[in-house]
Scaffold this motif. Structure first.
Motif, short mmCIF file in Angstrom:
data_model
loop_
_atom_site.label_atom_id
_atom_site.label_comp_id
_atom_site.label_asym_id
_atom_site.label_seq_id
_atom_site.Cartn_x
_atom_site.Cartn_y
_atom_site.Cartn_z
N THR A 17 0.92 -1.23 0.05
CA THR A 17 -0.18 -0.16 0.04
C THR A 17 1.14 1.09 0.10
O THR A 17 2.08 1.30 0.83
N HIS A 18 0.71 2.29 -0.91
CA HIS A 18 1.38 3.56 -1.09
C HIS A 18 0.37 4.68 -0.36
O HIS A 18 -0.68 4.89 -0.52
N GLY A 19 1.03 5.57 0.29
CA GLY A 19 0.57 6.88 0.62
C GLY A 19 -0.93 6.73 1.31
O GLY A 19 -0.70 6.07 2.31
N GLU A 20 -1.66 7.28 1.19
CA GLU A 20 -2.92 7.38 1.86
C GLU A 20 -3.95 6.26 1.37
O GLU A 20 -5.12 6.44 1.30
N GLY A 21 -3.58 4.90 1.23
CA GLY A 21 -4.07 3.71 0.91
C GLY A 21 -4.22 3.31 -0.58
O GLY A 21 -5.01 2.62 -0.95
N GLU A 22 -3.34 4.22 -1.43
CA GLU A 22 -3.59 3.84 -2.92
C GLU A 22 -2.51 2.67 -3.26
O GLU A 22 -1.71 2.22 -2.49
N PRO A 23 -2.72 2.23 -4.58
CA PRO A 23 -1.53 1.12 -5.07
C PRO A 23 -0.55 1.85 -5.61
O PRO A 23 -0.53 3.09 -5.51
N THR A 24 0.50 0.99 -5.36
CA THR A 24 1.80 1.45 -5.72
C THR A 24 1.77 2.01 -7.20
O THR A 24 0.85 1.52 -7.77
N ASP A 25 2.59 2.62 -7.80
CA ASP A 25 2.67 3.02 -9.02
C ASP A 25 2.67 2.05 -10.02
O ASP A 25 1.73 2.16 -11.11
N ASN A 26 3.53 1.15 -9.88
CA ASN A 26 3.42 -0.51 -10.58
C ASN A 26 2.13 -1.11 -10.43
O ASN A 26 1.81 -2.10 -11.37
N ALA A 27 1.09 -0.83 -9.94
CA ALA A 27 -0.18 -1.54 -9.63
C ALA A 27 -1.28 -0.66 -10.18
O ALA A 27 -2.56 -0.99 -10.01
N LEU A 28 -1.10 0.53 -10.38
CA LEU A 28 -2.13 1.47 -10.76
C LEU A 28 -3.07 0.74 -11.95
O LEU A 28 -4.34 0.75 -11.76
N ALA A 29 -2.52 0.28 -12.95
CA ALA A 29 -3.26 0.01 -14.31
C ALA A 29 -3.83 -1.33 -13.73
O ALA A 29 -5.03 -1.56 -14.22
N PHE A 30 -3.36 -2.43 -12.91
CA PHE A 30 -4.09 -3.44 -12.33
C PHE A 30 -5.24 -3.13 -11.61
O PHE A 30 -6.24 -3.67 -11.76
N HIS A 31 -5.17 -2.25 -10.54
CA HIS A 31 -6.00 -1.93 -9.91
C HIS A 31 -7.36 -1.17 -10.71
O HIS A 31 -8.55 -1.53 -10.30
N LYS A 32 -7.04 -0.29 -11.54
CA LYS A 32 -8.07 0.13 -12.46
C LYS A 32 -8.90 -1.04 -13.30
O LYS A 32 -10.05 -0.81 -13.08
N ALA A 33 -7.96 -2.01 -13.60
CA ALA A 33 -8.64 -2.97 -14.46
C ALA A 33 -9.38 -3.91 -13.48
O ALA A 33 -10.54 -4.36 -14.11
N LEU A 34 -9.01 -4.25 -12.46
CA LEU A 34 -9.69 -5.14 -11.54
C LEU A 34 -11.11 -4.23 -10.99
O LEU A 34 -12.03 -5.07 -10.48
#
Length: 119
Positions: A17-34
């Protein structure tokens, strides 16, 4: 060969988990797709396990691990074992080893009748 499973391999998620509960940069596209509702039908036969990497000193401790575990279950995927929550402020290696052992017991128990049943 005889004795080998024809089932698809389980999916293992290890997410920080990054920052305020967000995905890490390399997981952003995965998070959006899921987050897509189109995936619901594709997840019915998926078996998964998740381990989150975090630090309890942060307000959003392991939010990505918790999110992937809940989201996969919501999409109809089959949880293999309980969500593991690693705490870097304590003993993240020990947390992982406990989760790994529980996962391994679900994947290859001494008594096959327990194999991949509900956690």
């Amino acid at each position: 060969p005889e004795g080998l499973s024809t089932e698809a391999a389980p999916v293992l998620f290890l997410l920080a988990t990054h920052g305020e509960g967000e995905p890490t940069d390399n997981a952003l596209a995965f998070h959006k797709a899921l987050g897509s509702e189109e995936l619901a039908l594709a997840m019915a036969d998926v078996r998964f396990a998740a381990f989150g990497l975090g630090n309890k000193q942060y307000e959003h401790f392991n939010s990505m691990g918790k999110w992937i575990d809940a989201r996969m279950a919501e999409l109809g995927a089959q949880r293999i074992c309980e969500l593991g929550l690693g705490d870097d402020d304590e003993d993240i290696n020990g947390d992982f080893e406990k989760w790994r052992e529980a996962l391994w017991q679900r994947l290859a128990p001494a008594d096959d009748k327990e194999r991949l049943g509900p956690p």
